[in-house]
Design an enzyme around this catalytic site. Structure first.
Site, PDB file in Angstrom:
ATOM      1  CB  ILE A  41      -0.979   0.138   1.273  1.00 44.09           C
ATOM      2  CG1 ILE A  41      -1.716  -1.319   1.310  1.00 44.09           C
ATOM      3  CG2 ILE A  41      -1.839   1.304   1.236  1.00 44.09           C
ATOM      4  CD1 ILE A  41      -2.541  -1.567   2.405  1.00 44.09           C
ATOM      5  CD  GLN A  42      -0.281   3.312  -3.688  1.00 48.36           C
ATOM      6  OE1 GLN A  42      -1.027   2.357  -2.903  1.00 48.36           O
ATOM      7  NE2 GLN A  42      -1.193   3.359  -5.035  1.00 48.36           N
ATOM      8  CE  LYS A  43       4.991   8.331   0.465  1.00 47.54           C
ATOM      9  NZ  LYS A  43       6.309   8.088  -0.310  1.00 47.54           N
ATOM     10  CB  THR A  44       2.136   1.847   4.178  1.00 47.60           C
ATOM     11  OG1 THR A  44       2.662   1.045   3.227  1.00 47.60           O
ATOM     12  CG2 THR A  44       0.818   2.134   4.205  1.00 47.60           C
ATOM     13  CB  THR A  52       9.886   1.601  -0.283  1.00 47.09           C
ATOM     14  OG1 THR A  52       8.921   1.783  -1.123  1.00 47.09           O
ATOM     15  CG2 THR A  52      11.318   1.330  -0.958  1.00 47.09           C
ATOM     16  CG  HIS A  87       1.400   0.767  -5.188  1.00 53.79           C
ATOM     17  ND1 HIS A  87       2.064   0.505  -4.070  1.00 53.79           N
ATOM     18  CD2 HIS A  87       2.116   1.587  -5.772  1.00 53.79           C
ATOM     19  CE1 HIS A  87       3.104   1.060  -3.798  1.00 53.79           C
ATOM     20  NE2 HIS A  87       3.283   1.917  -5.077  1.00 53.79           N
ATOM     21  CG  LEU A 131      14.002   5.575  10.562  1.00 49.07           C
ATOM     22  CD1 LEU A 131      14.460   5.695   8.999  1.00 49.07           C
ATOM     23  CD2 LEU A 131      15.105   6.287  11.239  1.00 49.07           C
ATOM     24  NE  ARG A 141      10.642  14.558   1.091  1.00 49.63           N
ATOM     25  CZ  ARG A 141      11.251  13.510   0.601  1.00 49.63           C
ATOM     26  NH1 ARG A 141      10.928  12.540   0.610  1.00 49.63           N
ATOM     27  NH2 ARG A 141      12.547  13.833   0.125  1.00 49.63           N
TER      28      ARG A 141
END
Length: 456
Positions: free
Chosen positions: A111-114, A117, A167, A336, A340
């Site tokens: 899922i994007q931006k979780t 990567t 995705h 972390l 952003r």
């Protein structure tokens, strides 16, 4: 007279200090949310780290000399975790019989931006394997083959590329992966495989802001297929939020104002069976009814997955993955928080608007967080019980050796007592959850998609 006054002042200061420390901890129980009571939680953490009463004071030891638990208060909050949902034992015990030498496949739903990567790179670069993945500099994909076979055990962006679309969601993957795997390996009389689906979730507000910043820099994910019931949606079913090539430079208000923005409740949509609501045809039922069905489906699919982790709990995510699949990572995960999204200052009214736009994701995340932390508690509970049993067995073995050397057998009462004690301890521990145990950027552009798609 001066000595008495000084002594009185010292007692008063000591009393005030004790009241202050006690007050800080009581307030944190009354106000457990770190976002709503940030200063109080920071003050409580300061007392904790500086060696308050009964609190750890060193890097590796607590005040009583015991080793610190690495998982305690990973998220920085001091509040106790109180479960909200009732799950069965089968829901909480997620150890699977993953056979990397057989035909089993781990499928990563990204899922994007979780933080997917980062997690995806852990899967191909950071697991202790008999046959490690082959990763070469300058190449985005790694070759992850089973020991002694030319077959992959991992279906993910960094191993097979975006083979089912950029995705791909749950609806796409569950229909696409089996056929892709069979056509790739092209073996006759291929036995039925076990597909173990995994994913990572993130706090909805943070994820939404991260996606906005990513889109603002030019990402579009136009190459996503959104296949459902054998076809992709039409332009009328899934309109675009912007007229040009991308939406770069859009401000947060513009991002929130688009009613077709797939960032809204993205995690719920990507984990649900879209065929239950007519795919992307929103005219088949009312909006609230549609999302209620999707949320129920997403919860059911998430609970049935072999594993899912949470971005906000990196160490716990690592621990549960290792225990679920009986695989060990080489280097520990790192928490972390300086992303952003975290650096964006958003007024409280806009944060509330974001939560409203993502209210189904908010509910899904609360459900997922509760399930995740309960699974972690149960796993730690089992680990402690197993360690205790190993110690007891070792003690019995040593007593037996000592008795043999002394020419006598251990007393029956000792054996009986140890068994009864173990049964009593197990019974007590199985009834109570151990609440004290809880305590980067992605380049998913068109170029990235083209560079990662597997050519079959």
């Amino acid at each position: 007279m001066d000595e008495k006054s000084t002594s009185s002042h010292q007692r008063l200061l000591l009393f005030l200090l004790m009241v202050g420390v006690f007050g800080v901890f009581m307030i944190q129980y009354a106000c457990p949310s770190s976002s709503e009571c940030q200063m109080l939680h920071q003050l409580g953490a300061w007392f904790t780290l500086r060696g308050g009463p009964g609190i750890r004071i060193g890097d590796g030891e607590s005040q009583d000399g015991l080793q610190k638990d690495p998982y305690i208060a990973e998220d920085g909050a001091l509040a106790r975790f109180v479960p909200r949902f009732n799950f069965t034992s089968a829901d909480l015990n997620r150890e699977v019989d993953f056979n990397i030498k057989g035909d089993d496949v781990i499928v990563f739903l990204h899922i994007q931006k979780t933080g997917g990567t980062t997690f995806g790179r852990h899967l191909v670069r950071n697991i202790q394997l008999e046959r490690p993945c082959e990763c070469h500099a300058g190449q985005k994909k790694c070759t992850c083959l089973r020991p002694g076979k030319k077959e992959t055990w991992l279906f993910s962006r960094f191993s097979t590329g975006w083979s089912c679309g950029l995705h791909a969601d749950w609806t796409e993957l569950t229909h696409c992966v089996p056929s892709r795997m069979d056509s790739r390996e092209a073996q006759k009389n291929q036995p039925s495989r076990n597909y173990y689906y995994i994913t990572i979730l993130r706090d909805p507000v943070s994820r939404y802001l991260s996606e906005w910043r990513h889109v603002q820099r030019g990402a579009t994910w136009k190459a996503s297929l959104h296949v459902c019931d054998g076809r992709s949606p039409t332009l009328s079913e899934l309109p675009s939020c912007y007229p040009g090539d991308d939406w770069s430079g859009c401000n947060l208000q513009e991002f929130m104002d688009c009613p077709y923005n797939l960032a809204n409740n993205r995690q719920t949509r990507m984990l649900a069976d879209l065929s239950l609501v007519g795919c992307y045809n929103v005219s088949s039922m009312g909006e609230d009814e549609r999302w209620a069905v999707l949320l129920d489906s997403a919860k059911r699919n998430l609970k049935g997955m072999a594993f899912f982790g949470l971005t906000e709990y990196q160490r716990k995510t690592q621990y549960l993955f290792e225990r679920t699949f009986n695989l060990q990572f080489i280097a520990p995960f790192t928490q972390l928080n300086g992303t952003r999204a975290s650096s964006v200052e958003v007024p409280s009214e806009k944060q509330q608007r974001i939560r409203q736009l993502n209210r189904w994701d908010v509910e899904l995340y609360e459900y997922a967080r509760d399930l995740f932390l309960q699974r972690f508690q149960v796993a730690r509970q089992q680990e402690r019980r197993q360690a205790r049993e190993r110690r007891q067995q070792e003690r019995r073995r040593l007593r037996g050796r000592l008795s043999a050397k002394q020419g006598r057998q251990p007393k029956p009462t000792e054996t009986t007592r140890s068994i009864e004690e173990r049964q009593t301890e197990d019974s007590l521990e199985s009834e109570v959850l151990l609440s004290d145990w809880w305590d980067v950027d992605e380049n998913s552009t068109m170029e990235d998609y083209i560079g990662n798609v597997e050519q079959w």
